[in-house]
Design an enzyme around this catalytic site. Structure first.
Site, mmCIF file in Angstrom:
data_model
loop_
_atom_site.group_PDB
_atom_site.id
_atom_site.type_symbol
_atom_site.label_atom_id
_atom_site.label_comp_id
_atom_site.label_asym_id
_atom_site.label_seq_id
_atom_site.Cartn_x
_atom_site.Cartn_y
_atom_site.Cartn_z
ATOM 1 N N GLY A 183 -10.130 -20.336 27.065
ATOM 2 C CA GLY A 183 -10.536 -20.601 28.402
ATOM 3 C C GLY A 183 -9.846 -20.697 29.789
ATOM 4 N N ASP B 277 -17.846 -2.609 26.795
ATOM 5 C CA ASP B 277 -16.826 -2.211 27.800
ATOM 6 C C ASP B 277 -16.914 -0.841 28.396
ATOM 7 O OD1 ASP B 277 -15.377 -4.428 26.899
ATOM 8 O OD2 ASP B 277 -14.392 -3.387 25.029
ATOM 9 N N LEU C 131 -17.063 -13.347 23.579
ATOM 10 C CA LEU C 131 -16.950 -12.392 22.722
ATOM 11 C C LEU C 131 -18.284 -11.739 21.932
ATOM 12 C CD1 LEU C 131 -13.538 -13.451 20.612
ATOM 13 C CD2 LEU C 131 -14.045 -11.892 22.894
ATOM 14 N N ILE D 100 -23.724 -8.591 24.950
ATOM 15 C CA ILE D 100 -24.859 -9.165 25.869
ATOM 16 C C ILE D 100 -25.675 -8.178 25.582
ATOM 17 C CG2 ILE D 100 -25.125 -9.041 28.451
ATOM 18 C CD1 ILE D 100 -23.706 -11.401 27.740
ATOM 19 N N HIS E 135 -11.527 -7.465 30.788
ATOM 20 C CA HIS E 135 -11.224 -6.731 29.503
ATOM 21 C C HIS E 135 -9.461 -6.497 29.432
ATOM 22 C CE1 HIS E 135 -11.462 -4.626 25.600
ATOM 23 N NE2 HIS E 135 -10.417 -3.806 25.936
ATOM 24 N N ASN F 279 -8.681 -18.424 31.615
ATOM 25 C CA ASN F 279 -9.203 -17.550 32.605
ATOM 26 C C ASN F 279 -10.304 -18.462 33.508
ATOM 27 O OD1 ASN F 279 -8.427 -14.767 33.218
ATOM 28 N ND2 ASN F 279 -8.539 -15.048 31.281
HETATM 29 C C1 GAR Z 1 -8.616 -12.837 27.807
HETATM 30 O O1 GAR Z 1 -7.300 -12.061 27.520
HETATM 31 C C2 GAR Z 1 -9.623 -11.723 27.846
HETATM 32 O O2 GAR Z 1 -9.531 -10.496 28.851
HETATM 33 C C3 GAR Z 1 -10.158 -11.426 26.578
HETATM 34 O O3 GAR Z 1 -9.936 -12.540 25.700
HETATM 35 C C4 GAR Z 1 -9.037 -13.516 26.549
HETATM 36 C C5 GAR Z 1 -9.315 -14.756 26.808
HETATM 37 O O4 GAR Z 1 -8.351 -15.734 27.137
HETATM 38 N N1 GAR Z 1 -11.451 -10.763 26.545
HETATM 39 C C6 GAR Z 1 -11.639 -9.963 25.499
HETATM 40 O O5 GAR Z 1 -10.966 -9.380 24.824
HETATM 41 C C7 GAR Z 1 -13.171 -9.321 25.646
HETATM 42 N N2 GAR Z 1 -13.210 -8.032 25.047
HETATM 43 P P1 GAR Z 1 -8.823 -17.195 27.681
HETATM 44 O O6 GAR Z 1 -9.734 -17.657 26.913
HETATM 45 O O7 GAR Z 1 -7.641 -17.843 27.730
HETATM 46 O O8 GAR Z 1 -9.210 -17.033 29.358
#
Ligand code: GAR
Length: 193
Positions: free
Chosen positions: A13, A145, A85, A88, A104, A15
């Site tokens: 989390g 994607d 993950l 949708i 992504h 982001n």
């Molecule tokens: C991020 O790097 C995002 O781009 C990736 O998961 C990570 C989550 O990080 N998403 C994917 O791979 C989707 N296919 P976070 O939980 O620290 O935000």
């Protein structure tokens, strides 16, 4: 009028946290809710300082329409997948056309598709000895994607970079660009009425 955003995360989390910080002082944008499919997700703790109670849901409510009904009733302007993950469903994209976006951790169309998430992506980038990687922010459609690309930014890699170091470089880009891109999208829709 206030723009309402809903965030989805499956894990750490960072982001989501960055997005919440970014919009803290922004009167135009309000966080309507944060959702997770994982009761152990780090995002739950990260939301505590913001006073946001993360709503945890299970596969059943995700699939049988219960959760979608709840989301529709919250009337969001934008649904943001930030490390979410699960795939949708088409009912979601039909209910929110061009209103669901994902980040992504690579330069799509490379390193996308089923199974390509998180460290799997960075390990594959390392194995292929890529000289650069980056981030892609895109609309969500019914294929993994493959929705329209909104924004990309790249970063160069050193051959010695480990997958963890690659992940670190990518996270830096994500934290720098994701929230401003969201802000721009919301303000664009504001101008369009
Ligand atoms: C991020 O790097 C995002 O781009 C990736 O998961 C990570 C989550 O990080 N998403 C994917 O791979 C989707 N296919 P976070 O939980 O620290 O935000």
């Amino acid at each position: 009028m206030t723009k309402r955003i809903i965030l989805f995360a499956s894990g750490n989390g960072s982001n989501v946290e960055q997005i919440c910080h970014f919009f803290e002082q922004d009167k135009l944008v309000s966080i309507a809710a944060v959702y997770s499919n994982n009761p152990k997700a780090g995002v739950i703790q990260r939301m505590e300082p913001f006073g946001i109670n993360v709503k945890v849901f299970d596969k059943k409510s995700f699939i049988d329409g219960t959760l979608l009904g709840e989301i529709i009733s919250l009337n969001p302007d934008l649904i943001i997948l930030a490390g979410f993950l699960w795939k949708i469903g088409s009912e979601w994209t039909a209910s929110f056309p061009q209103k669901i976006i994902n980040i992504h951790p690579a330069l799509l169309p490379s390193y996308g598709g089923k199974g390509m998430y998180g460290m799997n992506v960075h390990k594959a980038v390392k194995e292929n000895k890529e000289s650069k990687t980056g981030i892609t922010i895109h609309y969500v459609n019914n294929e993994y994607d493959q929705g329209g690309i909104i924004f990309q930014e790249e970063v160069s890699l050193d051959q010695e970079d480990s997958p963890e170091e690659i992940a670190g470089k990518v996270h830096k880009l994500e934290h720098l660009y994701f929230a401003p891109v969201i802000s721009k999208l919301l303000r664009k829709s504001e101008n369009e009425g």
